[in-house]
Design a protein around this motif. Sequence first.
Motif, PDB file in Angstrom:
ATOM      1  N   SER A  54       8.973  -7.577 -15.713  1.00 59.33           N
ATOM      2  CA  SER A  54       7.753  -7.771 -16.497  1.00 59.33           C
ATOM      3  C   SER A  54       6.647  -8.450 -15.685  1.00 59.33           C
ATOM      4  N   ALA A  55       6.989  -9.053 -14.548  1.00 61.36           N
ATOM      5  CA  ALA A  55       6.003  -9.735 -13.707  1.00 61.36           C
ATOM      6  C   ALA A  55       5.751  -8.994 -12.402  1.00 61.36           C
ATOM      7  N   THR A  56       6.221  -7.754 -12.309  1.00 56.70           N
ATOM      8  CA  THR A  56       6.154  -7.015 -11.052  1.00 56.70           C
ATOM      9  C   THR A  56       5.223  -5.824 -11.162  1.00 56.70           C
ATOM     10  N   PHE A  57       4.470  -5.585 -10.081  1.00 56.80           N
ATOM     11  CA  PHE A  57       3.619  -4.405 -10.013  1.00 56.80           C
ATOM     12  C   PHE A  57       3.646  -3.856  -8.590  1.00 56.80           C
ATOM     13  N   PHE A  58       3.060  -2.673  -8.425  1.00 59.14           N
ATOM     14  CA  PHE A  58       3.059  -1.986  -7.136  1.00 59.14           C
ATOM     15  C   PHE A  58       1.636  -1.904  -6.598  1.00 59.14           C
ATOM     16  N   LEU A  59       1.513  -2.033  -5.290  1.00 54.91           N
ATOM     17  CA  LEU A  59       0.233  -1.891  -4.595  1.00 54.91           C
ATOM     18  C   LEU A  59       0.414  -0.961  -3.407  1.00 54.91           C
ATOM     19  N   ARG A  60      -0.645  -0.277  -3.038  1.00 49.54           N
ATOM     20  CA  ARG A  60      -0.668   0.520  -1.817  1.00 49.54           C
ATOM     21  C   ARG A  60      -1.491  -0.243  -0.789  1.00 49.54           C
ATOM     22  N   ALA A  61      -0.944  -0.482   0.377  1.00 43.52           N
ATOM     23  CA  ALA A  61      -1.637  -1.203   1.442  1.00 43.52           C
ATOM     24  C   ALA A  61      -2.286  -0.211   2.400  1.00 43.52           C
ATOM     25  N   LYS A  62      -3.498  -0.514   2.810  1.00 45.04           N
ATOM     26  CA  LYS A  62      -4.216   0.283   3.798  1.00 45.04           C
ATOM     27  C   LYS A  62      -4.704  -0.658   4.885  1.00 45.04           C
ATOM     28  N   GLY A  63      -4.393  -0.357   6.117  1.00 44.42           N
ATOM     29  CA  GLY A  63      -4.860  -1.184   7.224  1.00 44.42           C
ATOM     30  C   GLY A  63      -3.717  -1.595   8.129  1.00 44.42           C
ATOM     31  N   THR A  64      -4.062  -2.330   9.179  1.00 42.76           N
ATOM     32  CA  THR A  64      -3.093  -2.673  10.225  1.00 42.76           C
ATOM     33  C   THR A  64      -2.868  -4.171  10.396  1.00 42.76           C
ATOM     34  N   SER A  65      -3.478  -4.988   9.544  1.00 37.19           N
ATOM     35  CA  SER A  65      -3.422  -6.434   9.776  1.00 37.19           C
ATOM     36  C   SER A  65      -2.036  -7.034   9.575  1.00 37.19           C
ATOM     37  N   MET A  66      -1.121  -6.340   8.868  1.00 31.01           N
ATOM     38  CA  MET A  66       0.200  -6.911   8.595  1.00 31.01           C
ATOM     39  C   MET A  66       1.337  -6.105   9.218  1.00 31.01           C
ATOM     40  N   GLU A  67       1.025  -5.276  10.204  1.00 33.29           N
ATOM     41  CA  GLU A  67       2.054  -4.447  10.835  1.00 33.29           C
ATOM     42  C   GLU A  67       3.183  -5.264  11.449  1.00 33.29           C
ATOM     43  N   GLY A  68       2.881  -6.439  11.971  1.00 34.93           N
ATOM     44  CA  GLY A  68       3.909  -7.284  12.576  1.00 34.93           C
ATOM     45  C   GLY A  68       4.959  -7.761  11.592  1.00 34.93           C
ATOM     46  N   ASP A  69       4.632  -7.706  10.301  1.00 36.37           N
ATOM     47  CA  ASP A  69       5.586  -8.076   9.256  1.00 36.37           C
ATOM     48  C   ASP A  69       6.164  -6.846   8.564  1.00 36.37           C
ATOM     49  N   GLY A  70       5.982  -5.678   9.169  1.00 37.85           N
ATOM     50  CA  GLY A  70       6.573  -4.462   8.622  1.00 37.85           C
ATOM     51  C   GLY A  70       5.759  -3.792   7.532  1.00 37.85           C
ATOM     52  N   ILE A  71       4.529  -4.229   7.326  1.00 37.47           N
ATOM     53  CA  ILE A  71       3.664  -3.602   6.331  1.00 37.47           C
ATOM     54  C   ILE A  71       2.699  -2.691   7.085  1.00 37.47           C
ATOM     55  N   LYS A  72       3.039  -1.422   7.107  1.00 39.44           N
ATOM     56  CA  LYS A  72       2.223  -0.455   7.835  1.00 39.44           C
ATOM     57  C   LYS A  72       1.195   0.169   6.913  1.00 39.44           C
ATOM     58  N   ASP A  73       0.243   0.842   7.519  1.00 37.98           N
ATOM     59  CA  ASP A  73      -0.777   1.544   6.758  1.00 37.98           C
ATOM     60  C   ASP A  73      -0.127   2.506   5.771  1.00 37.98           C
ATOM     61  N   ASN A  74      -0.553   2.444   4.528  1.00 37.53           N
ATOM     62  CA  ASN A  74      -0.081   3.295   3.432  1.00 37.53           C
ATOM     63  C   ASN A  74       1.265   2.863   2.849  1.00 37.53           C
ATOM     64  N   ALA A  75       1.744   1.688   3.200  1.00 34.37           N
ATOM     65  CA  ALA A  75       3.005   1.188   2.647  1.00 34.37           C
ATOM     66  C   ALA A  75       2.857   0.910   1.155  1.00 34.37           C
ATOM     67  N   LEU A  76       3.946   1.070   0.443  1.00 32.54           N
ATOM     68  CA  LEU A  76       4.019   0.717  -0.971  1.00 32.54           C
ATOM     69  C   LEU A  76       4.588  -0.699  -1.045  1.00 32.54           C
ATOM     70  N   LEU A  77       3.846  -1.615  -1.656  1.00 34.53           N
ATOM     71  CA  LEU A  77       4.292  -3.002  -1.773  1.00 34.53           C
ATOM     72  C   LEU A  77       4.788  -3.270  -3.183  1.00 34.53           C
ATOM     73  N   ILE A  78       5.885  -4.011  -3.284  1.00 35.91           N
ATOM     74  CA  ILE A  78       6.379  -4.507  -4.561  1.00 35.91           C
ATOM     75  C   ILE A  78       5.960  -5.969  -4.631  1.00 35.91           C
ATOM     76  N   VAL A  79       5.211  -6.318  -5.677  1.00 31.06           N
ATOM     77  CA  VAL A  79       4.618  -7.652  -5.793  1.00 31.06           C
ATOM     78  C   VAL A  79       5.113  -8.319  -7.070  1.00 31.06           C
ATOM     79  N   ASP A  80       5.621  -9.540  -6.927  1.00 30.09           N
ATOM     80  CA  ASP A  80       6.152 -10.308  -8.051  1.00 30.09           C
ATOM     81  C   ASP A  80       5.208 -11.471  -8.349  1.00 30.09           C
ATOM     82  N   ARG A  81       4.618 -11.440  -9.535  1.00 32.54           N
ATOM     83  CA  ARG A  81       3.672 -12.488  -9.947  1.00 32.54           C
ATOM     84  C   ARG A  81       4.368 -13.780 -10.356  1.00 32.54           C
TER      85      ARG A  81
END
Length: 149
Positions: A54-81
Amino acid sequence: MSIQLTILGRVDTMARPLRLPLAGGEVRAGFPSPADDYVEIELDLIAHLIKHPSATFFLRAKGTSMEGDGIKDNALLIVDRSINPQPGHIVIMSVDGELTCKKLRIMGSRPYLVASNPEFKPIPLTGHDCHNWGVATHSIQPLAPGFTV
Protein backbone atom coordinates in the motif's frame (compact mmCIF):
# COMPACT_ATOMS: atom_id res chain seq x y z
CA MET A 1 19.24 17.20 -11.35
CA SER A 2 20.42 14.94 -14.19
CA ILE A 3 17.90 12.11 -13.86
CA GLN A 4 14.29 12.26 -15.01
CA LEU A 5 11.65 10.18 -13.23
CA THR A 6 8.28 9.15 -14.59
CA ILE A 7 5.61 7.92 -12.17
CA LEU A 8 4.17 4.66 -13.51
CA GLY A 9 1.67 3.72 -10.81
CA ARG A 10 1.02 2.02 -7.52
CA VAL A 11 1.01 -1.65 -6.58
CA ASP A 12 -2.34 -3.36 -7.13
CA THR A 13 -3.00 -4.71 -3.64
CA MET A 14 -6.03 -6.67 -4.92
CA ALA A 15 -4.15 -8.57 -7.64
CA ARG A 16 -3.82 -12.35 -7.32
CA PRO A 17 -0.29 -13.60 -6.70
CA LEU A 18 1.63 -14.56 -9.82
CA ARG A 19 3.80 -17.52 -8.95
CA LEU A 20 6.69 -18.28 -11.27
CA PRO A 21 9.10 -21.23 -11.08
CA LEU A 22 12.29 -20.74 -9.10
CA ALA A 23 15.06 -23.15 -10.05
CA GLY A 24 17.00 -24.75 -7.24
CA GLY A 25 20.71 -24.15 -6.84
CA GLU A 26 22.74 -21.17 -7.92
CA VAL A 27 23.69 -19.62 -11.23
CA ARG A 28 27.38 -20.06 -11.87
CA ALA A 29 29.50 -17.84 -14.05
CA GLY A 30 31.72 -20.83 -14.87
CA PHE A 31 30.64 -24.35 -15.82
CA PRO A 32 26.98 -25.31 -15.30
CA SER A 33 26.00 -28.17 -13.01
CA PRO A 34 23.39 -30.59 -14.44
CA ALA A 35 22.24 -31.36 -10.88
CA ASP A 36 20.87 -27.80 -10.58
CA ASP A 37 18.47 -28.21 -13.52
CA TYR A 38 15.21 -28.55 -11.60
CA VAL A 39 12.43 -26.36 -10.22
CA GLU A 40 12.44 -26.25 -6.45
CA ILE A 41 9.60 -23.86 -5.54
CA GLU A 42 7.36 -21.19 -6.98
CA LEU A 43 8.15 -17.56 -6.27
CA ASP A 44 5.69 -14.65 -6.17
CA LEU A 45 7.85 -11.75 -7.37
CA ILE A 46 5.52 -9.12 -5.91
CA ALA A 47 5.67 -10.73 -2.45
CA HIS A 48 9.45 -11.11 -2.81
CA LEU A 49 10.18 -7.54 -3.98
CA ILE A 50 7.49 -5.49 -2.23
CA LYS A 51 7.25 -5.46 1.56
CA HIS A 52 4.63 -2.69 1.94
CA PRO A 53 2.27 -2.87 -1.08
CA SER A 54 0.00 0.00 0.00
CA ALA A 55 3.04 2.31 0.35
CA THR A 56 4.83 1.22 -2.82
CA PHE A 57 4.84 2.69 -6.31
CA PHE A 58 6.86 2.36 -9.51
CA LEU A 59 8.98 4.97 -11.29
CA ARG A 60 10.87 4.97 -14.57
CA ALA A 61 14.36 6.46 -14.32
CA LYS A 62 15.94 8.36 -17.20
CA GLY A 63 19.56 9.46 -17.12
CA THR A 64 23.02 8.31 -16.09
CA SER A 65 23.60 9.93 -12.70
CA MET A 66 22.97 6.70 -10.72
CA GLU A 67 24.61 4.10 -12.97
CA GLY A 68 27.25 3.34 -10.33
CA ASP A 69 24.47 2.05 -8.08
CA GLY A 70 22.95 -0.13 -10.80
CA ILE A 71 20.23 2.31 -11.86
CA LYS A 72 20.65 2.56 -15.60
CA ASP A 73 18.76 4.69 -18.07
CA ASN A 74 15.16 3.44 -18.42
CA ALA A 75 15.31 1.28 -15.27
CA LEU A 76 12.09 0.50 -13.44
CA LEU A 77 12.39 1.54 -9.78
CA ILE A 78 10.35 0.11 -6.92
CA VAL A 79 9.88 2.86 -4.32
CA ASP A 80 8.61 2.35 -0.76
CA ARG A 81 7.16 5.44 0.93
CA SER A 82 6.99 3.77 4.35
CA ILE A 83 10.76 3.49 4.83
CA ASN A 84 12.38 6.26 6.85
CA PRO A 85 15.32 7.40 4.69
CA GLN A 86 18.73 6.90 6.22
CA PRO A 87 22.21 7.87 4.99
CA GLY A 88 23.22 5.39 2.31
CA HIS A 89 19.65 4.84 1.06
CA ILE A 90 18.80 5.72 -2.51
CA VAL A 91 15.92 8.15 -2.22
CA ILE A 92 13.39 9.77 -4.49
CA MET A 93 13.24 13.39 -3.46
CA SER A 94 11.55 16.51 -4.74
CA VAL A 95 14.09 19.33 -4.64
CA ASP A 96 12.60 22.74 -5.44
CA GLY A 97 9.74 20.96 -7.22
CA GLU A 98 11.90 18.66 -9.37
CA LEU A 99 12.02 14.90 -8.71
CA THR A 100 15.41 13.28 -8.49
CA CYS A 101 16.91 9.93 -7.51
CA LYS A 102 20.14 10.09 -5.50
CA LYS A 103 21.90 8.56 -2.52
CA LEU A 104 21.33 10.32 0.79
CA ARG A 105 24.61 11.24 2.49
CA ILE A 106 25.67 13.31 5.48
CA MET A 107 28.73 15.41 4.62
CA GLY A 108 30.08 17.29 7.61
CA SER A 109 26.84 17.74 9.51
CA ARG A 110 24.59 18.51 6.52
CA PRO A 111 22.45 16.24 4.34
CA TYR A 112 23.24 15.94 0.63
CA LEU A 113 21.93 14.00 -2.33
CA VAL A 114 24.84 12.38 -4.11
CA ALA A 115 24.95 10.84 -7.58
CA SER A 116 26.96 7.67 -8.11
CA ASN A 117 28.29 9.08 -11.38
CA PRO A 118 31.20 11.43 -10.52
CA GLU A 119 30.23 13.78 -13.37
CA PHE A 120 27.39 15.12 -11.18
CA LYS A 121 27.89 17.39 -8.16
CA PRO A 122 26.31 16.67 -4.75
CA ILE A 123 23.07 18.54 -4.05
CA PRO A 124 22.89 20.15 -0.59
CA LEU A 125 19.43 19.82 0.95
CA THR A 126 19.89 22.84 3.21
CA GLY A 127 18.32 25.94 1.68
CA HIS A 128 16.09 24.02 -0.74
CA ASP A 129 12.40 23.06 -0.63
CA CYS A 130 12.76 19.26 -0.23
CA HIS A 131 10.15 16.53 0.09
CA ASN A 132 10.93 12.84 0.42
CA TRP A 133 8.87 10.61 -1.90
CA GLY A 134 10.35 7.32 -0.70
CA VAL A 135 13.28 4.94 -0.72
CA ALA A 136 14.14 3.03 -3.89
CA THR A 137 14.30 -0.62 -2.88
CA HIS A 138 14.92 -2.27 -6.26
CA SER A 139 16.02 -1.39 -9.77
CA ILE A 140 14.77 -3.63 -12.57
CA GLN A 141 16.25 -3.42 -16.03
CA PRO A 142 16.49 -5.70 -19.04
CA LEU A 143 19.71 -7.53 -19.80
CA ALA A 144 18.83 -8.73 -23.31
CA PRO A 145 18.79 -6.21 -26.17
CA GLY A 146 15.32 -5.26 -27.34
CA PHE A 147 13.60 -5.99 -24.02
CA THR A 148 11.99 -3.32 -21.85
CA VAL A 149 10.39 -3.36 -18.44
